[in-house]
Design a protein around this motif. Sequence first.
Motif, PDB file in Angstrom:
ATOM      1  N   ASP A   1       0.826  -1.214   0.000  1.00  0.00           N
ATOM      2  CA  ASP A   1       0.000   0.000   0.000  1.00  0.00           C
ATOM      3  C   ASP A   1       0.857   1.260   0.000  1.00  0.00           C
ATOM      4  O   ASP A   1       0.498   2.262  -0.630  1.00  0.00           O
ATOM      5  N   GLU A   2       1.972   1.210   0.702  1.00  0.00           N
ATOM      6  CA  GLU A   2       2.857   2.370   0.749  1.00  0.00           C
ATOM      7  C   GLU A   2       3.538   2.586  -0.611  1.00  0.00           C
ATOM      8  O   GLU A   2       3.676   3.725  -1.072  1.00  0.00           O
TER       9      GLU A   2
ATOM     10  N   LYS B   1       1.008   4.164  -2.923  1.00  0.00           N
ATOM     11  CA  LYS B   1       0.811   5.591  -2.656  1.00  0.00           C
ATOM     12  C   LYS B   1       1.968   6.423  -3.219  1.00  0.00           C
ATOM     13  O   LYS B   1       1.753   7.495  -3.808  1.00  0.00           O
TER      14      LYS B   1
ATOM     15  N   LYS C   1       1.570   6.385  -7.080  1.00  0.00           N
ATOM     16  CA  LYS C   1       0.357   7.110  -7.457  1.00  0.00           C
ATOM     17  C   LYS C   1       0.557   8.614  -7.303  1.00  0.00           C
ATOM     18  O   LYS C   1       0.234   9.402  -8.199  1.00  0.00           O
ATOM     19  N   ASP C   2       1.101   9.031  -6.181  1.00  0.00           N
ATOM     20  CA  ASP C   2       1.358  10.462  -5.952  1.00  0.00           C
ATOM     21  C   ASP C   2       2.358  11.001  -6.970  1.00  0.00           C
ATOM     22  O   ASP C   2       2.238  12.138  -7.435  1.00  0.00           O
TER      23      ASP C   2
END
Length: 418
Positions: A313-314, A317, A320-321
Amino acid sequence: MRIQKSQRNGKNGMNGNGALKTPELLLWRENEELTASPNREIIEQLYVKHVMSPLLGPKQVDAGMRVLVTKEFLESVEKNVTCHRPAWRVDSSQVDANRNSVLIMSDHSIFPNGTLKGGPCITVEIKPKCGFLPISRFIAEENAVKRTITRFRMHQALKLHNQEISEYSEYNPLDLFSGSRNGICKAIKALNTSPQNNFRVFLNGSLVFGGLGGGTDCSTILVGEAFENALKNVIQADNGLRTTSFIQLVAEAVYTSGVLDQLLEVQKLDAYDIEGAIHAYYNIISQPCMVCRELSKDKLSHRYTSLHSIPLDESLKIVKDYLIAATAKDCSLMISFRPKEDGDLLSGSSHNTVYLGSTNQVFEYKVYFIDLDLKPLKKIEYYYELDKKIVNCYSQTVKTEHEADKAVRMDAYGSVLR
C-alpha cells in the motif's frame, strides 16, 4: 478536441483495447468507475474528473465530453495536423486511428459566449513546468545538482544538445511560482522572449504568438512587432508599450488568482523524486529492481534497500502520488482576458476582474488547467531514464563550459606574461 496518440514504435502503458493493466488496477483501485472503464478515452476523462479536478478545483478544470468518431475521421485529422507538428513529434507519435471516440472540450481560448459581445478576447497559454526544487533523501550524491538547479534549466541543456532548441530560455519556474509580483512578471517576460512550446497567445481564438506543436525558440523583432500590432484593440497603450502592458496584465492575473499555489501543492505530491519512486514501482510490478541491480555495492545504501521492504500500500501511494504530480508538472494554464467597457464596470459578472494600472483598464478573466493527462504506470521507467539523461547532460555541459573558461583564462594569462 483531444485525440489519443499512439507511439510509432507501438509502445504504450495500456492493454490493446486501452483498458488499465493489472498493476494499474491496483494503483487506481480507490476509483471503481475509473478501473472498470473499458478504454483509454473514458479513463482519461474520469481521471480528470475524479482525480485532478478535486485537487486543482472544479471551477478551473474541464473534464470534457466523449464523442464517438469513425476511423476515416481520425485518419483525416492525422493528414491535416501533420504539417503543423514539429518533425521530432511526427517521428515519435501519430493519431491513433483505431480509437472509436475523442474528447470534446470547451475552447478555453475564448469566453463561453465566444465573441458575441463584440469585444476582443485575448488568451495566454502557459506551461508552468515544475515549480520547486526536490529535497528527497533518495537523490544520489552524484545527482545533488537537482537540489539547486531547476529541472527546466537542466532539461534545456539536453534539448540544446539534441537540437530541439537553438538557445537556452531564461525562464525560471521558481520565479513564476514565487508568489511575488516581480518574480511572476520576470517569468512571464522570459517566456515572452523565448516561448519555445511553453507560451502561446490567442486573439479571439486564433494563434497570434508562439508556435504550434514545438513552439518558437525566441521572439524576433518582426515577431515582436506583429504581436505588438495584434494587441492594439486590446491594450490601450502607445505602440511599443502594449507588449509590456500585456506582460504586466498576465502577471497580475497569475498573482491575484493564486491559481499556481494549488498547482504547486499537487506537484509536491512527488515527495520521493523519481530516484525513490522507481524502487516502489518495481515493488508494484513484482519484478527484481533493475536500479538496485545496476548500483554497485558501495552505492546501494540502506535508504534504497529499505524501500523494498515497505508494505505494498505504501509503494502504491508513492507511485500514485508521483504520477499525479507528473500530470501537474506537465499541464498547461489558460488565462483569458476581455476588457470591460465603461458601461460594464458596474454590471455584475460571473468572472473575476483584474486592473491594469499602466493603461487604466479593467479586464474580466478566467483561468483553466488543460492537458491533464493520466501518465501510464510503465512510464515510470521512462522518467527514470530521462532523469539520468538530463542530469548527465547538464553536468557534462557545465564541466565543458568550465574547462573552456579555464582555457581562456590560461591563454589570457599567457598573453600577459609574453
